[in-house]
Design a protein around this motif. Sequence first.
Motif, PDB file in Angstrom:
ATOM      1  N   LEU A 161     -15.261  -1.891  -8.766  1.00 56.99           N
ATOM      2  CA  LEU A 161     -14.225  -0.925  -8.353  1.00 56.99           C
ATOM      3  C   LEU A 161     -13.587  -1.203  -6.836  1.00 56.99           C
ATOM      4  N   PRO A 162     -11.991  -1.183  -6.872  1.00 59.61           N
ATOM      5  CA  PRO A 162     -11.162  -1.625  -5.662  1.00 59.61           C
ATOM      6  C   PRO A 162     -11.096  -0.318  -4.886  1.00 59.61           C
ATOM      7  N   TRP A 163     -10.170  -0.490  -3.941  1.00 61.05           N
ATOM      8  CA  TRP A 163      -9.850   0.617  -2.986  1.00 61.05           C
ATOM      9  C   TRP A 163      -9.363   1.898  -3.661  1.00 61.05           C
ATOM     10  N   PRO A 164      -9.929   3.136  -3.407  1.00 64.09           N
ATOM     11  CA  PRO A 164      -9.678   4.086  -4.486  1.00 64.09           C
ATOM     12  C   PRO A 164      -8.294   4.792  -4.254  1.00 64.09           C
ATOM     13  N   ALA A 165      -7.903   5.249  -5.193  1.00 57.48           N
ATOM     14  CA  ALA A 165      -6.375   5.872  -5.296  1.00 57.48           C
ATOM     15  C   ALA A 165      -6.456   6.985  -4.743  1.00 57.48           C
ATOM     16  N   LEU A 166      -7.506   7.658  -4.476  1.00 54.86           N
ATOM     17  CA  LEU A 166      -7.534   9.046  -3.554  1.00 54.86           C
ATOM     18  C   LEU A 166      -9.119   9.389  -3.325  1.00 54.86           C
ATOM     19  N   ARG A 167      -9.211  10.074  -2.090  1.00 56.48           N
ATOM     20  CA  ARG A 167     -10.370  10.423  -1.523  1.00 56.48           C
ATOM     21  C   ARG A 167     -10.569  11.723  -1.160  1.00 56.48           C
ATOM     22  N   ARG A 168     -11.707  12.236  -1.162  1.00 57.86           N
ATOM     23  CA  ARG A 168     -12.032  13.665  -0.817  1.00 57.86           C
ATOM     24  C   ARG A 168     -13.182  13.727   0.434  1.00 57.86           C
ATOM     25  N   LEU A 169     -12.914  14.403   1.275  1.00 57.99           N
ATOM     26  CA  LEU A 169     -13.832  14.495   2.709  1.00 57.99           C
ATOM     27  C   LEU A 169     -14.850  15.252   2.268  1.00 57.99           C
ATOM     28  N   GLU A 170     -16.221  15.120   2.434  1.00 61.86           N
ATOM     29  CA  GLU A 170     -17.040  15.944   2.484  1.00 61.86           C
ATOM     30  C   GLU A 170     -18.028  16.206   3.646  1.00 61.86           C
TER      31      GLU A 170
ATOM     32  N   GLN B 244      -8.175  17.849  -1.210  1.00 60.72           N
ATOM     33  CA  GLN B 244      -9.347  18.692  -0.591  1.00 60.72           C
ATOM     34  C   GLN B 244      -9.132  20.123  -1.278  1.00 60.72           C
ATOM     35  N   ALA B 245     -10.148  20.549  -1.653  1.00 61.98           N
ATOM     36  CA  ALA B 245     -10.463  21.821  -2.517  1.00 61.98           C
ATOM     37  C   ALA B 245     -11.454  22.624  -2.070  1.00 61.98           C
ATOM     38  N   ASP B 246     -11.558  22.951  -0.633  1.00 62.19           N
ATOM     39  CA  ASP B 246     -12.631  23.786   0.039  1.00 62.19           C
ATOM     40  C   ASP B 246     -12.496  25.206   0.026  1.00 62.19           C
ATOM     41  N   GLY B 247     -11.558  25.580  -0.449  1.00 64.18           N
ATOM     42  CA  GLY B 247     -11.139  26.963  -0.141  1.00 64.18           C
ATOM     43  C   GLY B 247     -11.331  27.997  -1.316  1.00 64.18           C
ATOM     44  N   THR B 248     -10.562  29.084  -1.162  1.00 62.88           N
ATOM     45  CA  THR B 248     -10.664  30.219  -2.186  1.00 62.88           C
ATOM     46  C   THR B 248      -9.233  30.775  -2.531  1.00 62.88           C
ATOM     47  N   PRO B 249      -9.270  31.304  -3.732  1.00 63.45           N
ATOM     48  CA  PRO B 249      -7.929  31.792  -3.916  1.00 63.45           C
ATOM     49  C   PRO B 249      -7.198  32.833  -3.146  1.00 63.45           C
ATOM     50  N   TRP B 250      -8.192  33.537  -2.361  1.00 57.41           N
ATOM     51  CA  TRP B 250      -7.897  34.657  -1.429  1.00 57.41           C
ATOM     52  C   TRP B 250      -7.301  34.063  -0.205  1.00 57.41           C
ATOM     53  N   LEU B 251      -7.065  32.803  -0.239  1.00 58.91           N
ATOM     54  CA  LEU B 251      -6.230  32.169   1.109  1.00 58.91           C
ATOM     55  C   LEU B 251      -4.702  32.189   0.836  1.00 58.91           C
ATOM     56  N   ALA B 252      -4.411  32.506  -0.340  1.00 59.99           N
ATOM     57  CA  ALA B 252      -2.997  32.726  -0.881  1.00 59.99           C
ATOM     58  C   ALA B 252      -2.598  33.987  -0.236  1.00 59.99           C
ATOM     59  N   SER B 253      -2.614  33.890   1.249  1.00 62.35           N
ATOM     60  CA  SER B 253      -1.889  35.171   1.726  1.00 62.35           C
ATOM     61  C   SER B 253      -0.929  34.685   3.214  1.00 62.35           C
ATOM     62  N   ALA B 254      -0.035  35.762   3.520  1.00 59.54           N
ATOM     63  CA  ALA B 254       0.794  35.483   4.527  1.00 59.54           C
ATOM     64  C   ALA B 254       0.296  34.952   5.843  1.00 59.54           C
ATOM     65  N   GLY B 255       0.716  34.090   6.571  1.00 60.52           N
ATOM     66  CA  GLY B 255       0.017  33.664   7.715  1.00 60.52           C
ATOM     67  C   GLY B 255      -0.980  32.515   7.636  1.00 60.52           C
TER      68      GLY B 255
ATOM     69  N   ALA C 238      -7.585  20.628   6.604  1.00 61.49           N
ATOM     70  CA  ALA C 238      -7.313  21.295   5.322  1.00 61.49           C
ATOM     71  C   ALA C 238      -9.045  21.595   4.797  1.00 61.49           C
ATOM     72  N   SER C 239      -9.898  20.753   4.897  1.00 62.38           N
ATOM     73  CA  SER C 239     -11.187  21.259   4.664  1.00 62.38           C
ATOM     74  C   SER C 239     -11.691  22.078   5.591  1.00 62.38           C
ATOM     75  N   LEU C 240     -11.494  22.016   6.978  1.00 57.10           N
ATOM     76  CA  LEU C 240     -12.022  23.308   7.840  1.00 57.10           C
ATOM     77  C   LEU C 240     -11.324  24.587   7.359  1.00 57.10           C
ATOM     78  N   HIS C 241      -9.828  24.627   7.147  1.00 56.03           N
ATOM     79  CA  HIS C 241      -9.180  25.817   6.712  1.00 56.03           C
ATOM     80  C   HIS C 241      -9.708  26.359   5.363  1.00 56.03           C
ATOM     81  N   GLY C 242      -9.834  25.500   4.391  1.00 53.89           N
ATOM     82  CA  GLY C 242     -10.570  26.145   3.081  1.00 53.89           C
ATOM     83  C   GLY C 242     -11.948  26.514   3.507  1.00 53.89           C
ATOM     84  N   ARG C 243     -12.736  25.993   3.990  1.00 56.52           N
ATOM     85  CA  ARG C 243     -14.135  26.397   4.460  1.00 56.52           C
ATOM     86  C   ARG C 243     -14.301  27.735   5.195  1.00 56.52           C
ATOM     87  N   ALA C 244     -13.060  27.840   6.107  1.00 55.33           N
ATOM     88  CA  ALA C 244     -13.181  29.142   6.993  1.00 55.33           C
ATOM     89  C   ALA C 244     -12.633  30.253   6.163  1.00 55.33           C
ATOM     90  N   GLY C 245     -11.723  29.891   5.158  1.00 58.60           N
ATOM     91  CA  GLY C 245     -11.318  30.930   4.396  1.00 58.60           C
ATOM     92  C   GLY C 245     -12.264  31.559   3.393  1.00 58.60           C
TER      93      GLY C 245
END
Length: 511
Positions: A217-226, A422-433, A475-482
Motif C-alpha cells: 500500500l502507498p501513502w494513504p488517501a485519508l487518515r483518522r487519529l485514534e 474524524q467521527a468521534d462525536g454524537t449527533p447532539w453536537l449539532a447545536s448552537a455554539g 475535532a477529535s477532542l471536540h467530538g469526544r467531549a461532546g
Amino acid sequence: MISAYTGTQVREAEQPLLDAGMGAVLMQRASHGLATAVVRELRARGQRLYGAGVAVLAGKGNNGGDGLFAASFLAARGMRTTAVLTAGSAHPEALAAFERAGGRVHRLTDSNSGELAAHVAGADVVIDAVLGTGARGGLRGAAAALVVALSRSSLPLVVACDVPSGVDADTGAAHAPVLSAALTVTFGAAKAGLLADPGADHAGRVEVVPIGIEEHLPWPALRRLESADLVRLLPQPRRRSHKYSRGVLGVVAGSATYPGAAVLACRGALAAGVGMVRYLGPPEVADLVRQSCPEVVCSTGAVADTHVQAWLVGSGMGPDDHDQLRRARDAVDSGLPTVADAGALPGLPLILAPQMVLTPHAGELASLLQRLDADHSLTERSAVEANTLGAVRHAAGLTEATVLLKGATTLVASPFQDFYSQADGTPWLASAGSGDVLAGIIGALLAQLGSDVGRFRDAGIDPDERWAAIAAMAASLHGRAGAAASAGGPLTAGRIADAIPEVWGKVSMLT
C-alpha cells in the motif's frame, strides 16, 4: 492511526499478488474474514447461529464472489443460506461452492424484485455483495428496485461486503439507492469513501480484514487519529512551564448581536490548555467575556499591539461588524497561525497559507467556493454535502489554506492534499455554539503546538502538514467531549467546553 485508501490504490496493491497467481487466495482470505465478522456480529447480538437465515445479494464480479464464498462458510456452520444473483450470473467458482454447501439460488429479473425482496427481508442477516470498489455509479434496473424494496423493510442486520453498493470507494459519494449497512467488512485496508460523508452514513461500523496486500500500500488517501495518536501529540506542560511558554491565543470574535460566540470560543480555548487568552472586541462583549471567563485579558486595542502565538477570528461576527472585521483581517495578515470561523470567511484574501485553518460548515463552504470558483459544481450546499471529500479538497487547493469541514464526519484537508477524517462525536453536537467551542480548541492547539515541529516529525507526520493534524486533533477532542457531556442526551455548547479537561485527562492516562 487508521489509514484509508482509494479503491484504485488498493487494486494496485493487489496487482503484484494477482500477477503471482494468488487471486484465489486473496478471495478466500476476504470471504473467510467476512464470514467470521458476520458470526461475531450475530453472537454480539445474542443470536444463535444454527438455523439462522443468511441472504446474499451477489453481483457478477469478485465482490459477489466474496459474498458467495462467505455464505458457503456460514452454511457449514449450520446457517440457512440464500443467494439472489442480481445480474443473472455470478463468479463461477464461488457459485459452485455456494451450491455445494446447500445454498438456494434465485436469479433476479425485472418481474420478481418485489417477491425476492419479501423473501430476503425474512433473513436474519443480509450480505450486500453487489458492487465493489471498482464500480462506477450506482445500482440500476432490477437490482435498484430490489434495494428500494428492501429499504422499506425492517431488516435485522445488513452487512456490506467491502463497500455498500452504490458508495464510491474513493470519494464517499453515494449513488441512490443504497442499502445502509450496520457493518461494512472491507478488505486489505479501509476505503476513503467509508470515512467521508455521505458514504459514512451508509457504512455503519467499518471492520478491516487483512488479506496480505498491506506491504504494497502507498501513502494513504485519508487518515483518522485514534486515542494513541492523541497521547503522542497533545501538549503537556513541563515542570517549569509558565503561561507564556504554554501559548497565548488572541481572540477576535463576538458582536453585539452574537456576544455569546466570544464567550464560548474563549471557554473552548481555556479548556484546551492554552496558557493565556487575550480578547479583542467591543466593550459590551468584553464585559460578558470577563464575567464568564475572568482569566481572559480583554482589550479594545489593535492586533498589532497584541502579542500572541496564534489567532482565532470570526466566530459570531457579521458583515456590519466593521471594527471586528478589520481586526480579523489584521490577524490574518500577521502571518501567525490563525483559525478563521464563520463571519471571517467571506472577507478573507483569495490566497492564504497552510497555517490558516478555515472552519466552514457545508453552507459556508459552498459560499466560499462560489466566491473562489463560481463555475465549479460544488457551489450549492447540497452539492457539498453529496461530495464532502471533493469539496474540502477543492477548497484547500484553491485557498492554499488548511480547511476543516464541520459535519457528522469532520474532514480536514491541507493544501498539500493530506486529509484527515474524524467521527468521534454524537449527533447532539449539532447545536448552537458548538462550532465556537471547536474554534477555541483549534486556536488553543495552534498556540501551543504551532512551532513544535519535532513533535509531529516524531509521530510520522510531515511537519508541513502539522496544521491539518492539529485541526484533526481538535475535532477529535471536540467530538469526544461532546459525547462525554451528552451521555446519550441533549447538551449545550458550554457543556462541551466543560468536558474537555476530563476527556483530555482520560486520553493522557492511556500512556
